[in-house]
Design an enzyme around this catalytic site. Structure first.
Site, short mmCIF file in Angstrom:
data_model
loop_
_atom_site.label_atom_id
_atom_site.label_comp_id
_atom_site.label_asym_id
_atom_site.label_seq_id
_atom_site.Cartn_x
_atom_site.Cartn_y
_atom_site.Cartn_z
N LYS A 106 14.03 4.37 22.79
CA LYS A 106 14.23 3.04 22.49
C LYS A 106 14.85 2.26 23.91
O LYS A 106 14.42 0.98 23.93
CB LYS A 106 15.16 2.97 21.55
CG LYS A 106 14.50 3.33 19.96
CD LYS A 106 15.60 3.81 18.99
CE LYS A 106 14.64 4.47 17.73
NZ LYS A 106 15.43 4.91 16.74
N GLN A 164 21.59 5.49 15.14
CA GLN A 164 20.79 6.50 14.98
C GLN A 164 21.17 7.57 13.83
O GLN A 164 22.36 7.97 14.01
CB GLN A 164 20.64 7.09 16.34
CG GLN A 164 19.67 8.31 16.70
CD GLN A 164 18.01 7.58 16.40
OE1 GLN A 164 17.69 6.65 16.79
NE2 GLN A 164 17.28 8.16 15.61
N ASP A 213 16.40 -2.15 11.75
CA ASP A 213 16.04 -0.93 11.08
C ASP A 213 15.34 -1.21 9.62
O ASP A 213 14.77 -0.83 8.99
CB ASP A 213 16.82 0.29 11.20
CG ASP A 213 16.67 1.26 11.85
OD1 ASP A 213 15.43 1.51 12.42
OD2 ASP A 213 17.58 2.15 11.89
#
Ligand code: NAD
Length: 285
Positions: free
Chosen positions: A53, A97, A120
């Protein structure tokens, strides 16, 4: 006749090129998308995702921060950090994460992320917006599936889409997005009787189960579009999808390979969400 490949790598590369160009235009106005990725603990797979990322951010010219916290970080500390980034104008996307270490609760952490920075798409308000058709930040893998279809010239409208899997991360949101695209959607799961018979009705079959090579050719209607979200590590170290590719490739009309299908789209859509959030924060859409 063999199925046509849906090339996730190529589609992902062209979306990233579009993002790069837009980011360069924003830079001329002194605007730079910013993403922070927070990693708690030292899960090996998560380390790789986080690195990828950050690398994607770098390649696109984004401002990128990676915060690596020790496994014993407290819920209070993590929530405090999220609060800080919620208020940071250089940051347009906050990604924690997952999975978190066992002593941390996921839900309050996701809930703490400002909705407008929820790149997200996991915040309950983002999920609600998706459900009612509002312009939400969409979860990355499901929106990647829709982009793969659209950019391959496949319209879900009027088609029967069968989704196998009902997770909050993939199955449910991809079903909602297919519905939004005017498909007729059937959602299947581990308690669906005679799964092959239901799958065989699909014009578009999306598989997000987590069982390597589950879907065989007798599950697939000739000419159907088969989207394989699965990523399963085999004993020989190779990656396999939830679809038995070699078995299905002669029956399907279109198919995504694993690797190189849905996989590359996830980070690309994360980058697209961060750009979208940045533009919104600067009064541009
Ligand atoms: P999950 O375990 O949360 O959900 C799996 C779903 O499949 C459940 O709803 C369950 O009911 C259903 N299921 C399980 N066994 C079944 C069976 N035998 N028959 C029918 N349904 C069954 O998994 P997830 O997070 O949705 O991920 C699914 C797969 O997609 C995994 O392989 C995962 O690694 C992969 N994935 C890939 C990406 C990507 O970027 N390409 C992103 C997320 C997940």
């Amino acid at each position: 006749m063999s199925a046509q490949f849906i090339d996730g790598k190529a589609i992902s590369a062209s979306i990233r090129q579009e993002i790069r160009e837009e980011t360069a235009r924003l830079a001329e106005r002194g605007i730079r998308p910013g993403l922070v990725v927070i990693l708690v603990g030292d899960d090996a797979a998560s380390q790789v995702y986080v690195r990828n990322k950050a690398k994607a951010c770098e390649e696109l010219g984004y401002h990128s921060e990676v915060v690596r916290l020790p496994a014993e970080t407290s819920q209070h500390e993590l929530l405090g950090l999220i609060e800080r980034y919620n208020a940071d104008p250089a940051i347009h996307g906050i990604l924690v994460q997952l999975p978190l270490p066992k002593h941390l609760e996921e839900k309050p952490v996701i809930d703490a992320i400002a909705v407008e920075k929820d790149v997200d798409g996991f915040h309950p308000v983002s999920v609600g917006n998706l459900m009612i058709g509002d312009d939400a930040l969409l979860p990355c893998t499901p929106s990647g599936v829709i982009e793969l279809l659209k950019r391959s010239g496949i319209s879900p409208a009027g088609k029967h889409a069968v989704v196998i899997g009902r997770s909050n991360i993939v199955g449910k949101p991809v079903s909602m997005l297919l519905l939004r695209e005017n498909a007729t959607v059937t959602i299947c799961h581990s308690r669906t009787p005679d799964l092959p018979a239901v799958a065989r009705q699909a014009d578009i079959l999306v598989v997000a189960v987590g069982v390597a090579k589950l879907v065989k050719k007798d599950w697939v209607k000739p000419g159907a579009v088969v989207i394989d979200v699965g990523m399963n590590r085999l004993e020989n170290g190779k990656l396999a999808g939830d679809v038995d590719f070699d078995d299905v490739v002669e029956t399907a009309g279109w198919i995504t390979p694993v690797p190189g299908g849905v996989g590359p789209m996830t980070i690309t859509m994360l980058m697209a969400n961060t750009l979208k959030s940045c533009k919104r924060a600067n009064g541009m859409g």
